[in-house]
Design a protein around this motif. Structure first.
Motif, PDB file in Angstrom:
ATOM      1  N   LEU A  51       0.811  -1.217   0.000  1.00  0.00           N
ATOM      2  CA  LEU A  51       0.000   0.000   0.000  1.00  0.00           C
ATOM      3  C   LEU A  51       0.846   1.271   0.000  1.00  0.00           C
ATOM      4  O   LEU A  51       0.341   2.350  -0.263  1.00  0.00           O
ATOM      5  CB  LEU A  51      -0.949   0.021   1.203  1.00  0.00           C
ATOM      6  N   ALA A  52       2.133   1.150   0.273  1.00  0.00           N
ATOM      7  CA  ALA A  52       3.005   2.321   0.223  1.00  0.00           C
ATOM      8  C   ALA A  52       3.139   2.847  -1.199  1.00  0.00           C
ATOM      9  O   ALA A  52       3.387   4.033  -1.399  1.00  0.00           O
ATOM     10  CB  ALA A  52       4.384   1.985   0.790  1.00  0.00           C
ATOM     11  N   ASN A  67       0.627   6.422  -5.412  1.00  0.00           N
ATOM     12  CA  ASN A  67       0.572   6.350  -6.873  1.00  0.00           C
ATOM     13  C   ASN A  67       1.966   6.147  -7.465  1.00  0.00           C
ATOM     14  O   ASN A  67       2.207   6.475  -8.613  1.00  0.00           O
ATOM     15  CB  ASN A  67      -0.110   7.583  -7.457  1.00  0.00           C
ATOM     16  N   ILE A  68       2.880   5.598  -6.684  1.00  0.00           N
ATOM     17  CA  ILE A  68       4.236   5.349  -7.177  1.00  0.00           C
ATOM     18  C   ILE A  68       4.231   4.190  -8.164  1.00  0.00           C
ATOM     19  O   ILE A  68       4.842   4.255  -9.217  1.00  0.00           O
ATOM     20  CB  ILE A  68       5.199   5.074  -6.002  1.00  0.00           C
ATOM     21  N   ILE A  89       6.989 -10.007  -8.301  1.00  0.00           N
ATOM     22  CA  ILE A  89       7.057  -9.767  -6.858  1.00  0.00           C
ATOM     23  C   ILE A  89       8.435 -10.186  -6.332  1.00  0.00           C
ATOM     24  O   ILE A  89       9.035  -9.488  -5.520  1.00  0.00           O
ATOM     25  CB  ILE A  89       5.927 -10.530  -6.123  1.00  0.00           C
ATOM     26  N   TRP A  90       8.943 -11.302  -6.804  1.00  0.00           N
ATOM     27  CA  TRP A  90      10.211 -11.836  -6.322  1.00  0.00           C
ATOM     28  C   TRP A  90      11.361 -10.888  -6.634  1.00  0.00           C
ATOM     29  O   TRP A  90      12.204 -10.612  -5.791  1.00  0.00           O
ATOM     30  CB  TRP A  90      10.464 -13.218  -6.931  1.00  0.00           C
ATOM     31  N   ASP A  91      11.389 -10.345  -7.875  1.00  0.00           N
ATOM     32  CA  ASP A  91      12.447  -9.399  -8.250  1.00  0.00           C
ATOM     33  C   ASP A  91      12.016  -8.581  -9.459  1.00  0.00           C
ATOM     34  O   ASP A  91      12.262  -8.963 -10.601  1.00  0.00           O
ATOM     35  CB  ASP A  91      13.753 -10.130  -8.552  1.00  0.00           C
ATOM     36  N   THR A  99      13.282   0.172 -11.663  1.00  0.00           N
ATOM     37  CA  THR A  99      12.131   0.185 -10.767  1.00  0.00           C
ATOM     38  C   THR A  99      12.543   0.516  -9.336  1.00  0.00           C
ATOM     39  O   THR A  99      13.680   0.247  -8.928  1.00  0.00           O
ATOM     40  CB  THR A  99      11.384  -1.162 -10.796  1.00  0.00           C
ATOM     41  N   VAL A 100      11.615   1.099  -8.601  1.00  0.00           N
ATOM     42  CA  VAL A 100      11.854   1.339  -7.176  1.00  0.00           C
ATOM     43  C   VAL A 100      11.244   0.227  -6.321  1.00  0.00           C
ATOM     44  O   VAL A 100      11.400   0.223  -5.112  1.00  0.00           O
ATOM     45  CB  VAL A 100      11.322   2.719  -6.722  1.00  0.00           C
ATOM     46  N   MET A 101      10.581  -0.730  -6.974  1.00  0.00           N
ATOM     47  CA  MET A 101       9.994  -1.843  -6.231  1.00  0.00           C
ATOM     48  C   MET A 101      11.114  -2.728  -5.691  1.00  0.00           C
ATOM     49  O   MET A 101      11.991  -3.161  -6.437  1.00  0.00           O
ATOM     50  CB  MET A 101       9.071  -2.670  -7.130  1.00  0.00           C
ATOM     51  N   PRO A 102      11.088  -2.994  -4.381  1.00  0.00           N
ATOM     52  CA  PRO A 102      12.150  -3.828  -3.802  1.00  0.00           C
ATOM     53  C   PRO A 102      12.102  -5.252  -4.355  1.00  0.00           C
ATOM     54  O   PRO A 102      11.030  -5.784  -4.625  1.00  0.00           O
ATOM     55  CB  PRO A 102      11.812  -3.853  -2.303  1.00  0.00           C
TER      56      PRO A 102
END
Length: 125
Positions: A51-52, A67-68, A89-91, A99-102
């Motif tokens: 949700l961040a 909205n990132i 999701i894994w990478d 991407t800024v997604m961890p």
């Protein structure tokens, strides 16, 4: 809200109150022994914290103004191959190095089991 709950002074009341709030349930139990559901992991600031960055219009309890990242809607249509969604999701950096997604799996932020639970929840949004 989490600070107010914690400040009540009674750990049992604090946990019960947090458990009853959908956005705090994962936060309250992130360090506990109980296994979190995919939804709880997704909402938990100590775990997925989706949700961040993502809106989830299909879940009325997923309250955010983030909205990132793209909104998590029509996921079955967007990812008909669940393996591709799991890999994202894994990478996510494997598909988009900027991407800024961890990289939740590669960096061991989430266990394989936790990723599978999140996948089950997100795939149905």
């Amino acid at each position: 809200l989490a600070d107010e709950i914690a400040a009540c002074g009674d750990p049992a009341v604090a946990l019960a109150t947090a458990e009853s709030h959908p956005l705090l349930a994962g936060y309250a139990r992130a360090g506990g022994d109980k296994q979190l559901s995919g939804r709880e992991l997704t909402f938990s600031t100590a775990k997925g914290n989706c949700l961040a960055c993502h809106q989830m219009p299909g879940d009325p309890s997923a309250i955010t103004s983030a909205n990132i990242g793209p909104p998590l809607v029509a996921m079955k249509e967007r990812y008909p191959d669940r393996a591709k969604l799991r890999a994202q999701i894994w990478d996510a950096t494997a598909f988009n190095p900027s991407t800024v997604m961890p990289p939740f799996g590669r960096h061991k932020i989430l266990t394989e089991s936790e990723i599978d639970k999140i996948l089950d929840y997100v795939a149905n949004l």
